[in-house]
Design a protein around this motif. Structure first.
Motif, PDB file in Angstrom:
ATOM      1  N   TYR A  82       1.876   1.962  12.822  1.00  0.00           N
ATOM      2  CA  TYR A  82       1.867   1.746  11.371  1.00  0.00           C
ATOM      3  C   TYR A  82       0.551   1.105  10.957  1.00  0.00           C
ATOM      4  CZ  TYR A  82       6.815   2.635  12.073  1.00  0.00           C
ATOM      5  OH  TYR A  82       8.014   3.195  12.436  1.00  0.00           O
ATOM      6  N   THR A  83      -0.366   1.930  10.450  1.00  0.00           N
ATOM      7  CA  THR A  83      -1.677   1.446  10.025  1.00  0.00           C
ATOM      8  C   THR A  83      -2.062   2.113   8.709  1.00  0.00           C
ATOM      9  OG1 THR A  83      -3.145   3.143  10.994  1.00  0.00           O
ATOM     10  CG2 THR A  83      -2.321   1.426  12.487  1.00  0.00           C
ATOM     11  N   ASP A  84      -3.174   1.655   8.147  1.00  0.00           N
ATOM     12  CA  ASP A  84      -3.730   2.346   6.980  1.00  0.00           C
ATOM     13  C   ASP A  84      -3.934   3.823   7.303  1.00  0.00           C
ATOM     14  OD1 ASP A  84      -3.849  -0.157   5.850  1.00  0.00           O
ATOM     15  OD2 ASP A  84      -6.021  -0.377   6.068  1.00  0.00           O
ATOM     16  N   LYS A  85      -3.855   4.659   6.270  1.00  0.00           N
ATOM     17  CA  LYS A  85      -4.107   6.104   6.367  1.00  0.00           C
ATOM     18  C   LYS A  85      -3.048   6.855   7.175  1.00  0.00           C
ATOM     19  CE  LYS A  85      -9.157   6.048   5.814  1.00  0.00           C
ATOM     20  NZ  LYS A  85      -9.310   4.610   5.551  1.00  0.00           N
ATOM     21  N   MET A  86      -1.912   6.214   7.437  1.00  0.00           N
ATOM     22  CA  MET A  86      -0.897   6.940   8.217  1.00  0.00           C
ATOM     23  C   MET A  86      -0.278   8.036   7.372  1.00  0.00           C
ATOM     24  SD  MET A  86       2.316   4.305   8.542  1.00  0.00           S
ATOM     25  CE  MET A  86       3.428   3.973   7.175  1.00  0.00           C
ATOM     26  N   VAL A  87       0.205   9.069   8.067  1.00  0.00           N
ATOM     27  CA  VAL A  87       0.879  10.193   7.418  1.00  0.00           C
ATOM     28  C   VAL A  87       2.348  10.150   7.814  1.00  0.00           C
ATOM     29  CG1 VAL A  87       0.962  12.690   7.098  1.00  0.00           C
ATOM     30  CG2 VAL A  87      -1.231  11.565   7.528  1.00  0.00           C
ATOM     31  N   LYS A  91       3.843  -2.391   1.103  1.00  0.00           N
ATOM     32  CA  LYS A  91       3.713  -3.837   1.321  1.00  0.00           C
ATOM     33  C   LYS A  91       4.919  -4.356   2.094  1.00  0.00           C
ATOM     34  CE  LYS A  91       4.084  -6.784  -2.154  1.00  0.00           C
ATOM     35  NZ  LYS A  91       3.728  -7.537  -3.385  1.00  0.00           N
ATOM     36  N   ILE A  92       4.633  -5.083   3.179  1.00  0.00           N
ATOM     37  CA  ILE A  92       5.678  -5.667   4.021  1.00  0.00           C
ATOM     38  C   ILE A  92       5.557  -7.187   3.940  1.00  0.00           C
ATOM     39  CG2 ILE A  92       6.655  -5.810   6.340  1.00  0.00           C
ATOM     40  CD1 ILE A  92       4.256  -2.988   5.613  1.00  0.00           C
ATOM     41  N   THR A  93       6.656  -7.866   3.616  1.00  0.00           N
ATOM     42  CA  THR A  93       6.640  -9.312   3.426  1.00  0.00           C
ATOM     43  C   THR A  93       7.696  -9.979   4.286  1.00  0.00           C
ATOM     44  OG1 THR A  93       5.921  -9.022   1.131  1.00  0.00           O
ATOM     45  CG2 THR A  93       6.799 -11.175   1.736  1.00  0.00           C
ATOM     46  N   ASN A  94       7.299 -11.092   4.909  1.00  0.00           N
ATOM     47  CA  ASN A  94       8.224 -11.906   5.692  1.00  0.00           C
ATOM     48  C   ASN A  94       7.864 -13.357   5.458  1.00  0.00           C
ATOM     49  OD1 ASN A  94       8.329 -13.159   8.930  1.00  0.00           O
ATOM     50  ND2 ASN A  94      10.205 -12.585   7.873  1.00  0.00           N
ATOM     51  N   LEU A  95       8.758 -14.088   4.800  1.00  0.00           N
ATOM     52  CA  LEU A  95       8.492 -15.476   4.427  1.00  0.00           C
ATOM     53  C   LEU A  95       7.178 -15.552   3.646  1.00  0.00           C
ATOM     54  CD1 LEU A  95       9.649 -17.200   7.750  1.00  0.00           C
ATOM     55  CD2 LEU A  95      10.968 -16.755   5.665  1.00  0.00           C
ATOM     56  N   ALA A  96       6.173 -16.270   4.152  1.00  0.00           N
ATOM     57  CA  ALA A  96       4.921 -16.410   3.398  1.00  0.00           C
ATOM     58  C   ALA A  96       3.862 -15.395   3.812  1.00  0.00           C
ATOM     59  CB  ALA A  96       4.369 -17.828   3.575  1.00  0.00           C
ATOM     60  N   GLU A  97       4.221 -14.492   4.727  1.00  0.00           N
ATOM     61  CA  GLU A  97       3.235 -13.541   5.242  1.00  0.00           C
ATOM     62  C   GLU A  97       3.426 -12.155   4.613  1.00  0.00           C
ATOM     63  OE1 GLU A  97       2.040 -13.906   9.543  1.00  0.00           O
ATOM     64  OE2 GLU A  97       4.046 -14.801   9.618  1.00  0.00           O
ATOM     65  N   THR A  98       2.293 -11.465   4.392  1.00  0.00           N
ATOM     66  CA  THR A  98       2.331 -10.112   3.824  1.00  0.00           C
ATOM     67  C   THR A  98       1.333  -9.218   4.545  1.00  0.00           C
ATOM     68  OG1 THR A  98       2.998 -10.867   1.621  1.00  0.00           O
ATOM     69  CG2 THR A  98       1.962  -8.704   1.762  1.00  0.00           C
ATOM     70  N   ILE A  99       1.754  -8.016   4.860  1.00  0.00           N
ATOM     71  CA  ILE A  99       0.873  -6.977   5.397  1.00  0.00           C
ATOM     72  C   ILE A  99       0.949  -5.788   4.450  1.00  0.00           C
ATOM     73  CG2 ILE A  99       0.447  -5.351   7.283  1.00  0.00           C
ATOM     74  CD1 ILE A  99       1.734  -7.363   9.183  1.00  0.00           C
ATOM     75  N   THR A 100      -0.196  -5.249   4.072  1.00  0.00           N
ATOM     76  CA  THR A 100      -0.224  -4.088   3.188  1.00  0.00           C
ATOM     77  C   THR A 100      -0.871  -2.909   3.911  1.00  0.00           C
ATOM     78  OG1 THR A 100      -0.373  -5.479   1.205  1.00  0.00           O
ATOM     79  CG2 THR A 100      -0.990  -3.159   0.974  1.00  0.00           C
ATOM     80  N   LEU A 101      -0.154  -1.805   3.927  1.00  0.00           N
ATOM     81  CA  LEU A 101      -0.679  -0.563   4.479  1.00  0.00           C
ATOM     82  C   LEU A 101      -1.259   0.254   3.332  1.00  0.00           C
ATOM     83  CD1 LEU A 101       2.273   0.370   6.884  1.00  0.00           C
ATOM     84  CD2 LEU A 101       0.113  -0.743   7.476  1.00  0.00           C
ATOM     85  N   HIS A 102      -2.531   0.591   3.447  1.00  0.00           N
ATOM     86  CA  HIS A 102      -3.221   1.289   2.360  1.00  0.00           C
ATOM     87  C   HIS A 102      -3.310   2.790   2.632  1.00  0.00           C
ATOM     88  CE1 HIS A 102      -4.469  -2.544   0.589  1.00  0.00           C
ATOM     89  NE2 HIS A 102      -4.797  -2.944   1.824  1.00  0.00           N
ATOM     90  N   ASP A 103      -3.339   3.541   1.537  1.00  0.00           N
ATOM     91  CA  ASP A 103      -3.615   4.984   1.585  1.00  0.00           C
ATOM     92  C   ASP A 103      -2.648   5.726   2.500  1.00  0.00           C
ATOM     93  OD1 ASP A 103      -4.983   7.269   0.842  1.00  0.00           O
ATOM     94  OD2 ASP A 103      -6.487   7.088   2.413  1.00  0.00           O
TER      95      ASP A 103
END
Length: 495
Positions: A10-15, A68-80
């Protein structure tokens, strides 16, 4: 260190597959809530006791968006992130063979016309002691757009697949997931439940591994590898000497004279060649992802065990479908090309098992490339035909498989064979079967009429074979140039 992380794919630009449910998975603080936001929809789950979590996403339309994936105070966003057709390419060295080594690489790069194509190379983890901890020296992978700067890393066959799919549907986004490892037996790609399902498989795969790795010291392994490496070095020296003395001889013919590189290396408890090894270290890396189709191209390293290949292939398909929780995902099985330097009839037996898998298992389709290959070179540098043929079938705009003989009839002492995936059979050169009568094999000419094959005077025939050789001559094709799959067939008695 961040507590929230995603599984590697699961990274940016994934299809992701269009119009199909998919999952996002990873790890977080145990028992904490994880939220995934996609196009203003929020999906929630709770990590389990080990911190593992997975969210099922339901989308009905084609998309291009951020996630956008959120867990408590942390967020990861996968772009495009884009949706399209996602293909899992798996197997051994001929599907691993890189595009940069293709004989047409430079001309293709100089005149590249490939849009909307992305690929991801699954890290080739050979061994890991903890499923949550990947080796420290492992090179991580990301989704990449396929262009002049990145294509050298892509599967050669994957490139030709994408090129054909793009030609047939220029607006479709294509995602290629490369998950392969050269030199491997199918036994490395299946779970233990397959290998222990019969005593025969235990005897062929489990017991030899146990014998090779039990009651040995590190010094024993070092000695075995020293002896093996000496054999490889001698082979390389002999091959280089022969090529220097015979500069006009091809590599294929040179190997025919000198021999091939010694394989496999000695077995160890951590070898990637061990039973079930790559099922856990590679296939399980992508177990939560979703695919439209799977392409399986393998069999070369099972020439010593062709009799059990059918059991193993069936076990692989069914176990992977269970792992992916996608019990109807289509598989394309690539029927082996031609290659002479194997035990007699080893590759025809494997091709027969590949054919039978496509006839006996739901949503399994055969792609024969038996008309390709080089007599003494197991790694041909010409992959255009193989990849293009697979791409045509993956595009869903032509036949769903290679032409296959699917029915036999005896009419007025003529054997009539019906062929699927064909409008009109095309015969190239003299076409013949090997025919078994009175326990002897003889050549017999055949003819084609429309989409059927006819063998005259079939009285007393017990069995027939077509293109049943390690390095076969294929003479029957459909109107699109796809070969009729090589086969062996028992002839039913006409009472």
């Amino acid at each position: 260190m961040s507590s929230l992380r995603l599984d590697g794919i699961y990274t940016d630009k994934m299809v992701i597959p269009a119009n199909k449910n998919f999952h996002i998975s990873g790890h977080a603080i145990p028992k904490s809530e994880v939220c995934v936001e996609v196009l203003n929809h929020v999906y929630r789950t709770v990590a389990d006791d080990m911190g593992t979590w997975k969210v099922r996403i339901v989308l009905e339309d084609k998309i291009t968006c951020d996630i956008k994936i959120t867990n408590l105070a942390e967020t990861i966003t996968l772009h495009d992130v884009k949706s399209g057709k996602v293909i899992l390419l798996t197997g051994q060295s001929n599907i691993e063979f890189k595009f940069r080594d293709d004989s047409e690489y430079q001309s293709q790069i100089d005149d590249l016309n490939l849009n909307n194509t992305y690929f991801y190379n699954v890290p080739q983890v050979e061994y890991q002691s903890d499923e949550l901890t990947l080796p420290k020296d492992l090179k991580t992978s990301t989704w990449q757009i396929a262009n002049k700067e990145t294509l050298w890393e892509m599967s050669d066959i994957g490139y030709w697949i994408a090129k054909k799919m793009h030609e047939l549907n220029p607006k479709e986004t294509i995602g290629i997931i490369d998950c392969y490892k050269g030199g491997t037996s199918i036994s490395s790609w299946v779970p233990e439940s397959v290998l222990t399902s019969s005593q025969e498989l235990i005897n062929r795969f489990i017991k030899p591994f146990e014998k090779a790795t039990t009651n040995k010291t590190q010094e024993d392994y070092d000695q075995e590898f020293a002896e093996y490496n000496a054999l490889v070095e001698k082979h390389n020296v002999d091959l280089a000497k022969f090529q220097k003395e015979n500069p006009d001889v091809s590599l294929s013919d040179a190997k025919d004279k000198v021999g091939h590189t010694p394989w496999p290396p000695p077995m160890t408890p951590t070898s990637y060649l061990r039973p079930s090894g790559l099922f856990h270290t590679m296939i399980e890396q992508v177990k939560n992802y979703s695919f439209n189709k799977v392409v399986w191209y393998q069999g070369e390293n099972d020439a010593d065990n062709p009799e059990v290949y059918g059991i193993m292939l069936r076990g692989l398909i069914l176990s992977w479908r269970e792992l992916f929780q996608d019990f109807s995902i289509p598989f394309l099985v690539v029927q082996l090309p031609g290659y002479f330097d194997e035990p007699e009839n080893a590759w025809p037996k494997i091709r027969q098992h590949q054919l039978e898998a496509s006839q006996r298992i739901n949503d399994v389709h055969l792609v024969s490339i038996a008309d390709t290959g080089e007599k003494h070179n197991i790694h041909p540098t010409h992959k255009r035909i193989a990849g293009t043929r697979i791409g045509e079938i993956l595009s869903d705009q032509s036949y769903s498989s290679t032409p296959i003989v699917y029915r036999q009839q005896i009419l007025n002492d003529k054997l009539v064979l019906s062929v699927s995936s064909v409008s009109t059979l095309v015969q190239k050169d003299d076409a013949y079967f090997l025919v078994k009568q009175n326990n002897q094999w003889k050549k017999r000419e055949i003819r084609t009429v429309g989409k059927v094959i006819v063998l005259d005077d079939c009285h007393g025939i017990e069995k027939i074979r077509y293109a049943y050789d390690n390095y076969p001559t294929c003479t029957l094709f459909n109107e699109l140039g796809a070969p009729v799959a090589p086969f062996e067939m028992e002839i039913e008695k006409n009472e």
